[in-house]
Design a protein around this motif. Structure first.
Motif, mmCIF file in Angstrom:
data_model
loop_
_atom_site.group_PDB
_atom_site.id
_atom_site.type_symbol
_atom_site.label_atom_id
_atom_site.label_comp_id
_atom_site.label_asym_id
_atom_site.label_seq_id
_atom_site.Cartn_x
_atom_site.Cartn_y
_atom_site.Cartn_z
ATOM 1 N N ARG A 57 7.058 19.536 30.922
ATOM 2 C CA ARG A 57 6.543 18.176 30.767
ATOM 3 C C ARG A 57 5.174 18.043 31.413
ATOM 4 O O ARG A 57 4.253 17.434 30.844
ATOM 5 C CB ARG A 57 7.514 17.182 31.399
ATOM 6 N N ASN A 108 2.570 19.757 29.271
ATOM 7 C CA ASN A 108 2.259 18.965 28.075
ATOM 8 C C ASN A 108 1.347 17.788 28.404
ATOM 9 O O ASN A 108 0.428 17.465 27.649
ATOM 10 C CB ASN A 108 3.547 18.470 27.421
ATOM 11 N N ARG A 109 1.600 17.124 29.553
ATOM 12 C CA ARG A 109 0.751 15.994 29.962
ATOM 13 C C ARG A 109 -0.665 16.460 30.249
ATOM 14 O O ARG A 109 -1.642 15.799 29.871
ATOM 15 C CB ARG A 109 1.344 15.324 31.194
ATOM 16 N N GLN A 110 -0.796 17.601 30.918
ATOM 17 C CA GLN A 110 -2.128 18.123 31.213
ATOM 18 C C GLN A 110 -2.861 18.485 29.924
ATOM 19 O O GLN A 110 -4.065 18.259 29.801
ATOM 20 C CB GLN A 110 -2.008 19.357 32.108
ATOM 21 N N ASP A 141 -2.410 17.038 26.998
ATOM 22 C CA ASP A 141 -2.787 15.781 26.361
ATOM 23 C C ASP A 141 -4.055 15.201 26.995
ATOM 24 O O ASP A 141 -4.939 14.689 26.307
ATOM 25 C CB ASP A 141 -1.642 14.769 26.476
#
Length: 331
Positions: free
Chosen positions: A320, A323-325, A327
């Motif tokens: 997670r 994935n945030r990084q 984005d």
């Protein structure tokens, strides 16, 4: 399911073979590997790619045929010797005791995985290994002397089963290393080839031993003297061979998908199954020492599963965050 069902059925049928009058250790060993022809169709018809491991093009890094030949010969001979040790253990020990000692496979597998595959030891895994070690050690102190099994034969069966467990743990860790270093093309076709060629070499070695020992001369008399008849004798051997192949497919598949240690853990999940079946069908005694050993083994298994669950949660959180990084970078 392949691992649990194959293991339990094969052990039950192996004990049945000896209980009904079978006495050839080479024959009992041969059926553990002789079912490899069942895998031949899978080599030629299985072209579906794995969802987790898509097919990769062949590169110049592919291992030479000489390397593969030596690998299959080594694994096959090692497997033949290990199967013989297990046969001695199953012949001289009650099935319930034999299956509980086999739980020590996880201890040896973890040790060899640490050396060969960089397996990390956490407090929960260490606790699991200690409990499983105690579980097997407890069985040394019990005496199950019968008309067919003396104290010396019991000790021999215990030592052979423990040595077989050590060999099996080493073979699983080696197989994982082989997938990483030698069999670099990740496909299920590679798994089936490994099973077939390894068991083919093992079967040839066992057949040589069968004829060299002279036991082949007693096979006909053994079949005629089998308590349940000739047909039952043949069916016992055939279905034992099939069950061991089902077990092998499951084990190597788990090694390929996860790790050798996880494969052994799933195998250890069957600890309560075989002793209970032995008590129900073979009327073996389940004394207090065996119950304690089984509970310790289950506790050890649960400890490892909990560690695997923690690792899964950690990987999920890390995914997670990654994935945030990603984005944020795209924005």
């Amino acid at each position: 399911m392949f691992v649990l069902s194959g293991q339990s059925v094969a052990a039950m049928l192996g004990r049945l073979y000896f209980n009904k009058g079978g006495n050839s250790k080479w024959m009992a060993t041969l059926v553990q590997t002789a079912g490899f022809p069942l895998m031949l169709p899978l080599i030629f018809i299985h072209y579906l790619p794995s969802s987790k491991h898509p097919p990769q093009p062949i590169t110049n890094k592919s291992s030479s045929w000489v390397t593969l030949l030596l690998l299959y010969i080594f694994l096959g001979l090692f497997s033949a010797a290990d199967c013989m040790l297990y046969t001695f253990g199953l012949h001289f020990l009650p099935l319930s005791t034999y299956s509980l000692i086999c739980a020590s496979e996880l201890v040896f597998n973890a040790f060899f995985s640490y050396i060969l595959n960089g397996q990390k030891f956490t407090p929960f895994i260490t606790n699991s290994l200690v409990l499983l070690s105690f579980s097997s050690t407890l069985l040394v102190f019990q005496s199950e002397q019968t008309l067919k099994t003396t104290r010396s034969k019991y000790i021999l069966g215990f030592v052979c089963t423990l040595a077989g467990s050590a060999g099996y743990g080493l073979m699983l860790s080696t197989t994982q290393l082989v997938f990483r270093k030698i069999l670099r093309t990740p496909s299920y076709k590679v798994i089936f080839k490994l099973i077939v060629y390894q068991n083919m070499v093992a079967s040839v070695a066992i057949v040589v031993g069968l004829f060299a020992s002279g036991e082949w001369k007693d096979i006909k008399g053994e079949m005629e003297g089998y308590e349940s008849g000739k047909v039952s004798y043949m069916m016992t051997l055939v279905w034992t061979a099939v069950s061991w192949q089902v077990f092998t497919i499951g084990c190597i598949g788990l090694i390929f998908e996860v790790s050798s240690l996880f494969s052994n853990v799933i195998s250890t999940l069957g600890i309560p199954i075989t002793p209970v079946l032995a008590v129900v069908f073979y009327h073996e005694k389940m004394n207090g020492l065996k119950v304690i050993a089984m509970l310790l083994a289950i506790w050890g298994f649960a400890s490892y599963v909990y560690q695997h669950y923690l690792d899964y949660l950690k990987e999920k959180v890390e995914a997670r965050v990654a994935n945030r990084q990603l984005d944020l970078v795209e924005i």
